[in-house]
Design a protein around this motif. Structure first.
Motif, PDB file in Angstrom:
ATOM      1  N   UNK A  96     -11.569  -1.746  11.118  1.00  0.00           N
ATOM      2  CA  UNK A  96     -10.874  -2.627  12.058  1.00  0.00           C
ATOM      3  C   UNK A  96     -11.304  -2.403  13.495  1.00  0.00           C
ATOM      4  N   UNK A  97     -11.674  -1.168  13.817  1.00  0.00           N
ATOM      5  CA  UNK A  97     -12.052  -0.871  15.192  1.00  0.00           C
ATOM      6  C   UNK A  97     -10.875  -0.720  16.130  1.00  0.00           C
ATOM      7  N   UNK A  98      -9.704  -0.344  15.605  1.00  0.00           N
ATOM      8  CA  UNK A  98      -8.520  -0.176  16.456  1.00  0.00           C
ATOM      9  C   UNK A  98      -8.452   1.243  16.998  1.00  0.00           C
ATOM     10  N   UNK A  99      -7.575   1.439  17.973  1.00  0.00           N
ATOM     11  CA  UNK A  99      -7.383   2.759  18.570  1.00  0.00           C
ATOM     12  C   UNK A  99      -6.189   3.490  17.968  1.00  0.00           C
ATOM     13  N   UNK A 100      -5.159   2.721  17.619  1.00  0.00           N
ATOM     14  CA  UNK A 100      -3.959   3.271  16.998  1.00  0.00           C
ATOM     15  C   UNK A 100      -3.523   2.321  15.877  1.00  0.00           C
ATOM     16  N   UNK A 101      -2.966   2.897  14.823  1.00  0.00           N
ATOM     17  CA  UNK A 101      -2.405   2.080  13.745  1.00  0.00           C
ATOM     18  C   UNK A 101      -1.092   2.729  13.317  1.00  0.00           C
ATOM     19  N   UNK A 102      -0.008   1.979  13.471  1.00  0.00           N
ATOM     20  CA  UNK A 102       1.336   2.461  13.136  1.00  0.00           C
ATOM     21  C   UNK A 102       1.801   1.767  11.862  1.00  0.00           C
ATOM     22  N   UNK A 103       2.272   2.524  10.891  1.00  0.00           N
ATOM     23  CA  UNK A 103       2.647   1.871   9.632  1.00  0.00           C
ATOM     24  C   UNK A 103       3.746   2.637   8.918  1.00  0.00           C
ATOM     25  N   UNK A 104       4.338   1.948   7.940  1.00  0.00           N
ATOM     26  CA  UNK A 104       5.342   2.522   7.053  1.00  0.00           C
ATOM     27  C   UNK A 104       4.833   2.443   5.620  1.00  0.00           C
ATOM     28  N   UNK A 105       5.142   3.460   4.841  1.00  0.00           N
ATOM     29  CA  UNK A 105       4.752   3.474   3.429  1.00  0.00           C
ATOM     30  C   UNK A 105       5.907   3.070   2.513  1.00  0.00           C
ATOM     31  N   UNK A 106       7.100   2.882   3.088  1.00  0.00           N
ATOM     32  CA  UNK A 106       8.262   2.582   2.248  1.00  0.00           C
ATOM     33  C   UNK A 106       8.393   1.105   1.922  1.00  0.00           C
ATOM     34  N   UNK A 107       7.479   0.285   2.421  1.00  0.00           N
ATOM     35  CA  UNK A 107       7.557  -1.144   2.114  1.00  0.00           C
ATOM     36  C   UNK A 107       6.736  -1.432   0.860  1.00  0.00           C
ATOM     37  N   UNK A 108       5.612  -2.107   0.988  1.00  0.00           N
ATOM     38  CA  UNK A 108       4.889  -2.614  -0.181  1.00  0.00           C
ATOM     39  C   UNK A 108       4.254  -1.515  -1.013  1.00  0.00           C
ATOM     40  N   UNK A 109       4.021  -0.346  -0.423  1.00  0.00           N
ATOM     41  CA  UNK A 109       3.452   0.768  -1.178  1.00  0.00           C
ATOM     42  C   UNK A 109       4.486   1.458  -2.061  1.00  0.00           C
ATOM     43  N   UNK A 110       5.778   1.246  -1.780  1.00  0.00           N
ATOM     44  CA  UNK A 110       6.875   1.766  -2.623  1.00  0.00           C
ATOM     45  C   UNK A 110       7.032   3.280  -2.550  1.00  0.00           C
ATOM     46  N   UNK A 111       6.639   3.890  -1.432  1.00  0.00           N
ATOM     47  CA  UNK A 111       6.955   5.294  -1.199  1.00  0.00           C
ATOM     48  C   UNK A 111       8.411   5.399  -0.737  1.00  0.00           C
ATOM     49  N   UNK A 112       8.983   6.610  -0.677  1.00  0.00           N
ATOM     50  CA  UNK A 112      10.376   6.741  -0.259  1.00  0.00           C
ATOM     51  C   UNK A 112      10.611   6.266   1.170  1.00  0.00           C
ATOM     52  N   UNK A 113      11.846   5.889   1.459  1.00  0.00           N
ATOM     53  CA  UNK A 113      12.234   5.564   2.828  1.00  0.00           C
ATOM     54  C   UNK A 113      11.991   6.776   3.725  1.00  0.00           C
ATOM     55  N   UNK A 167      14.206  -8.656  -0.592  1.00  0.00           N
ATOM     56  CA  UNK A 167      13.977  -8.186   0.777  1.00  0.00           C
ATOM     57  C   UNK A 167      13.200  -6.878   0.787  1.00  0.00           C
ATOM     58  N   UNK A 168      12.213  -6.781  -0.108  1.00  0.00           N
ATOM     59  CA  UNK A 168      11.380  -5.587  -0.139  1.00  0.00           C
ATOM     60  C   UNK A 168      10.654  -5.381   1.187  1.00  0.00           C
ATOM     61  N   UNK A 169      10.429  -6.472   1.915  1.00  0.00           N
ATOM     62  CA  UNK A 169       9.735  -6.367   3.188  1.00  0.00           C
ATOM     63  C   UNK A 169      10.500  -5.605   4.246  1.00  0.00           C
ATOM     64  N   UNK A 170      11.827  -5.520   4.111  1.00  0.00           N
ATOM     65  CA  UNK A 170      12.612  -4.724   5.059  1.00  0.00           C
ATOM     66  C   UNK A 170      12.762  -3.293   4.577  1.00  0.00           C
ATOM     67  N   UNK A 171      13.310  -3.126   3.386  1.00  0.00           N
ATOM     68  CA  UNK A 171      13.531  -1.800   2.803  1.00  0.00           C
ATOM     69  C   UNK A 171      13.037  -1.844   1.365  1.00  0.00           C
ATOM     70  N   UNK A 172      11.893  -1.224   1.121  1.00  0.00           N
ATOM     71  CA  UNK A 172      11.332  -1.238  -0.218  1.00  0.00           C
ATOM     72  C   UNK A 172      12.085  -0.328  -1.166  1.00  0.00           C
ATOM     73  N   UNK A 173      11.875  -0.546  -2.440  1.00  0.00           N
ATOM     74  CA  UNK A 173      12.489   0.259  -3.482  1.00  0.00           C
ATOM     75  C   UNK A 173      11.427   1.120  -4.150  1.00  0.00           C
ATOM     76  N   UNK A 174      11.783   2.363  -4.461  1.00  0.00           N
ATOM     77  CA  UNK A 174      10.855   3.279  -5.123  1.00  0.00           C
ATOM     78  C   UNK A 174      10.908   3.099  -6.637  1.00  0.00           C
ATOM     79  N   UNK A 175       9.763   3.069  -7.303  1.00  0.00           N
ATOM     80  CA  UNK A 175       9.791   3.146  -8.764  1.00  0.00           C
ATOM     81  C   UNK A 175      10.274   4.514  -9.218  1.00  0.00           C
ATOM     82  N   UNK A 176      10.720   4.590 -10.443  1.00  0.00           N
ATOM     83  CA  UNK A 176      11.361   5.800 -10.957  1.00  0.00           C
ATOM     84  C   UNK A 176      10.466   7.021 -10.843  1.00  0.00           C
TER      85      UNK A 176
END
Length: 394
Positions: free
Chosen positions: A215-232, A32-41
């Motif tokens: 992309x040509x978007x006006x706003x982009x909202x994202x989390x880094x704690x999923x697939x990028x493996x940054x901290x929650x 379930x990395x897609x919900x709450x990713x895990x950080x590498x050491x």
């Protein structure tokens, strides 16, 4: 560490050593990395370094170290996602970013905001509150399933646009269904109609090739704690320069520490009081870790695993996903309909009886299982899931 494209995504032995970069509980198969990713050491170690600097000398940290370190981290993130740091702010997660957008836009009574039925439940709640507060109308087009093509999605979204549409909120990679949407084409077509676009993209960074400016978007909202493996607790909000004058922080503080004063929209979000910014400052380490492995290598491996379990469950259940993987609709997640029945307790059963963490959800009143695959996963774990599902759903 740099392995780039040397590994065979189908060869389990090539990937066995990578699991050691994560601290995984031995009683858990984590799918379930897609919900709450895990950080590498090494990312966890980087965060502890910043926490120690804060704990040992907070005056030195906040007054002298924090601002330049945050600028450097935003610069590195900007390079990774394809924009300048001045178009970015750090926020806790994509939900926080979406709240900033919702509170900032000057929407009026009877204005329309378009949000399809593929969107995340928390996003629906955010805009429902704006509806209740300001009297706007939420337009919710339903995307027909099974999905036949990217063009179908684009046209069904465009069909809901009217002269009153002031914003469209669209996922890049949907949470509930794991679908990768044709976001560039959607943005292009909406811009032709004069409709600003806010992209909800917490599943995109690292899972897909992300170049925000294109992309040509006006706003982009994202989390880094999923697939990028940054901290929650690490996310970002991108705002196109044309929209930056609208954006205000929901929590007003100094913006920057005295004697400096905020001179641009992003600087208003730098100093929000005694927040611990160690997670944000660890994002460059997460980027370095994933780049060291090679983003193509990661995507090839995680998508191989997702395809493996998708094909296994399709055969096992006799059901079909709502879109075709080979058409580019899926990445590192598999999303497979469960057989007919009441599976409200299946997610809990998988954890309590087998030690598997995986998402069981529904879409258009139909039950699905969503399996997220990262570099610490393997086919043996997926086989355990398939066998457990065979037993529990028979």
């Amino acid at each position: 560490m740099s392995i780039q494209n040397k590994l065979d995504p189908t060869n389990e032995q090539d990937w066995a050593g990578l699991a050691g970069h994560w601290l995984l509980r031995p009683d858990t198969i984590y799918l379930n990395h897609g919900s709450f990713g895990l950080c590498p050491t090494e990312v966890r170690s980087e965060r502890r370094k910043w926490i120690r600097a804060l704990d040992e000398q907070p005056m030195d940290f906040y007054l002298r170290q924090m601002e330049p370190a945050l600028i450097e981290a935003r610069t590195e993130l900007g390079k990774f996602i394809g924009t300048d740091r001045k178009n970015l702010i750090f926020v806790d997660n994509a939900t926080y970013a979406m709240n900033v957008v919702a509170k900032s836009l000057p929407l009026q009574e009877n204005d329309e905001v378009l949000i399809s039925d593929l969107e995340y439940g928390a996003v629906d709640r955010i805009w429902d509150r704006v509806r209740d507060d300001k009297g706007i109308t939420i337009v919710r087009p339903q995307i027909s399933i099974p999905i036949q093509s990217n063009q179908q999605i684009v046209e069904e979204i465009l069909a809901a646009v009217t002269e009153k549409t002031k914003l469209a909120v669209i996922s890049h990679v949907t949470s509930a269904t794991a679908l990768i949407l044709p976001i560039r084409e959607i943005c292009l077509r909406l811009r032709e109609r004069g409709v600003p676009v806010c992209i909800d993209g917490p599943h995109a960074p690292a899972q897909v090739d992300l170049d925000i400016e294109s992309l040509g978007c006006d706003f982009y909202c994202a989390s880094c704690h999923k697939w990028l493996c940054a901290p929650l607790g690490t996310g970002f909000l991108y705002v196109h320069p044309e929209m930056q004058s609208y954006v205000v922080p929901p929590v007003l503080s100094w913006g920057r520490l005295k004697p400096f004063v905020p001179e641009s929209w992003d600087e208003e979000f730098t100093w929000l009081g005694t927040r611990d910014p160690s997670g944000f400052l660890s994002i460059p380490k997460a980027i370095g870790f994933m780049n060291g492995i090679g983003l193509d290598s990661f995507r090839n491996r995680s998508r191989y695993l997702a395809r493996w379990i998708e094909e296994r469950l399709v055969s096992q259940f006799g059901t079909q996903p709502i879109a075709v993987r080979d058409y580019g609709f899926y990445g590192s997640m598999a999303h497979v309909p469960l057989p007919s029945g009441n599976w409200d307790h299946l997610q809990r059963q998988l954890w309590e009886e087998v030690g598997i963490e995986v998402m069981v959800n529904s879409h258009q009143n139909r039950p699905f299982i969503r399996v997220s695959c990262h570099l610490y996963n393997n086919t043996a774990q997926l086989d355990t899931l398939a066998k457990a599902l065979d037993r529990l759903t028979s």
